[in-house]
Every structure is written in C-alpha cells, then in structure tokens.
Design an enzyme around this catalytic site. Structure first.
Site, PDB file in Angstrom:
ATOM      1  N   HIS A  18     103.076  81.559   7.241  1.00  0.00           N
ATOM      2  CA  HIS A  18     101.977  80.746   7.759  1.00  0.00           C
ATOM      3  C   HIS A  18     100.626  81.449   7.705  1.00  0.00           C
ATOM      4  CE1 HIS A  18     100.688  77.147   9.827  1.00  0.00           C
ATOM      5  NE2 HIS A  18     100.128  77.835  10.805  1.00  0.00           N
TER       6      HIS A  18
ATOM      7  N   SER B 235      95.850  75.798   9.507  1.00  0.00           N
ATOM      8  CA  SER B 235      96.681  75.300  10.590  1.00  0.00           C
ATOM      9  C   SER B 235      95.914  74.248  11.402  1.00  0.00           C
ATOM     10  CB  SER B 235      97.184  76.472  11.431  1.00  0.00           C
ATOM     11  OG  SER B 235      98.280  76.095  12.230  1.00  0.00           O
TER      12      SER B 235
ATOM     13  N   ASP C 291     106.896  79.289   5.201  1.00  0.00           N
ATOM     14  CA  ASP C 291     106.197  78.848   6.406  1.00  0.00           C
ATOM     15  C   ASP C 291     107.165  78.092   7.311  1.00  0.00           C
ATOM     16  OD1 ASP C 291     104.444  77.814   8.319  1.00  0.00           O
ATOM     17  OD2 ASP C 291     102.878  77.395   6.859  1.00  0.00           O
TER      18      ASP C 291
END
Length: 263
Positions: free
Chosen positions: A242, A82, A214
C-alpha cells in the site's frame, strides 16, 4: 479560517499530493523531493493532520474548497494516495478547471467491497467494512496503537516489512497525533463515499497505480476501474503493497513521469 500547511519543492508542471488516513506530508517528503527534480510538487497536510489546523466538518463537501484555496487557481495534476485519492477524485470531479490530470495511488473510488460473487457484474473489490468499523471503535480506546496497527497493514507481506514500518513510524511521529475527530470522519469518508460515477464521467487524463500485494486496495480493482473509465492508464507494481512510494520509489517515479508527459 483553518490553517492548511503546504510544502512546495521544485519547478515545472505542478503536481499536488494528498496523503492518506492518519498521515501527513512527512510520510512522503523524500519521494516528493525526488519528483521535484522534474516537477513543482506541493504537498498538503489535510485538516487535523500534521501541521494543519482542525476543521469543524471533515467531509468531501468542505475539504475540496479549503484545499483548493490553499494551492491557488492554477490547474494541476492531483495525486492522491489512499484516502487522499478519494479526496483528489472528488476535487477533480467537482472542480475540473483546477485538475488537468489525476493520479489515484493505491486508491479506490469505492473503498468498501460488495459481497457479490467475484464474477458478478455487481461485485466491487475493496476492504471489508468490518475492518474500518474496528479501527473506528479502537480509536476511542487508544488512537496511537490504532494508527500503528493500520501502519502494519500497509506493509504487510513485504520482504522488508520491519524497515518499512520503522520508516512509517518515524514519519508519523514527526508531528503530533492527528485530531481524533478528523480520523473518525476520514474513516466515515472511506466507508461511505462512492465516487464511481465521478470517475466514469471524468474527461481528463487519469492514471491508477496499484500494488500487487496491497491488502487494503486489491489489484483486482484495476479491471473494474478500466470498465468505468476506458481511457484510464492502469499500472500495477507487482511486488508493492500500500506504500509504493517507500518500497518502489524508482519504479513509481517512472510511472508518474510517463503519465505527466503523455498526451
């Protein structure tokens, strides 16, 4: 000088792992220990997160040299998740002698989507800037609840959402809440950074691992990444969201091992 907390496990080829927004090393310590059966894993708490000290300017320009100083000069594979993927890509691009491989896990060189039609060459899949604006304004009202809402987004639509959210919460609250300035500046990086040219120019092995479910980094991104970087190894974990290191640990470990042993 800002203290940067690191944790190292195992022996072998080095992998440096950078966590995502609002998180810290504890979020993926069990996964890191699994990888450490075959590799030397170093996990870093970003400044203002976990057990690392605060830094005056939480931005890409200052983060890279600070994190490199914390892990030494040996070339390593940088694995970012991320926000961590954005930081890892920046480090690999600007300091290629320290990054012999790069793994973008649920990451995006440009986090914000464009509003062009999906079939337009200018289209870029990502999250709406309004989502990050909402997080930014809510942080000033109640940082803890904002982080919890962010966590819920990360496991949204998965069959074991409740169990995953419980695991995420336990890991997050292992440490004090992140520094509010670091949270705000981290959102600013996600909103403003555009590292697509950096990815296109990167000439070392690179892998992108995406989750089919995601809600923050859409799997449609894969084709765009490969157009930018034709040699990129793309992997889709179809039923992951995610946080595939929690929901699909074995599958993710196999993908990473395959990439680390590839030429």
């Amino acid at each position: 000088m800002t203290h940067i907390h690191t944790e190292t496990y195992g022996h072998g080829k080095p992998i440096v792992m950078l966590h995502g927004w609002g998180m810290h090393t504890g979020i993926w310590r069990p996964f890191a220990e699994t990888l450490a059966k075959d590799y030397r894993i170093t996990c870093i708490d970003l400044p203002g997160h976990g057990r690392s000290g605060r830094m005056p300017a939480f931005d890409l320009e200052h983060l890279a040299p600070m994190l490199l100083a914390a892990v030494g000069d040996e070339p390593a594979c940088w694995l970012g998740w991320s926000l961590g993927a954005t930081i890892a890509l920046d480090i690999a691009s600007r300091f290629p002698d320290h990054a012999d491989r790069l793994i973008l896990l649920a990451g995006n060189p440009r986090f914000i989507r464009t509003h062009d039609a999906a079939d337009s060459p200018e289209h870029w899949p990502g999250v709406s800037s309004r989502v990050l604006d909402a997080f930014s304004s809510q942080l000033t009202e109640d940082a803890q609840q904002t982080l919890l809402r962010f966590l819920a987004l990360q496991v949204h639509s998965l069959p074991d959402t409740k169990a995953l959210l419980k695991t995420l919460k336990a890991a997050i609250f292992e440490c004090d809440p992140p520094d509010n300035a670091a949270l705000q500046q981290g959102l600013k990086i996600l909103k403003e950074a555009d590292l697509r040219p950096a990815l296109a120019a990167f000439n070392r092995p690179v892998s992108a691992i995406l989750g089919g479910r995601d809600t923050l980094v859409p799997h449609a991104l894969g084709a765009h990444l490969q157009r930018l970087q034709p040699d990129l190894q793309l992997h889709l974990i179809d039923k992951a969201g995610h946080v595939p290191f929690l929901s699909h640990q074995d599958q993710l470990s196999e993908i990473i091992s395959g990439f680390m042993e590839s030429k």
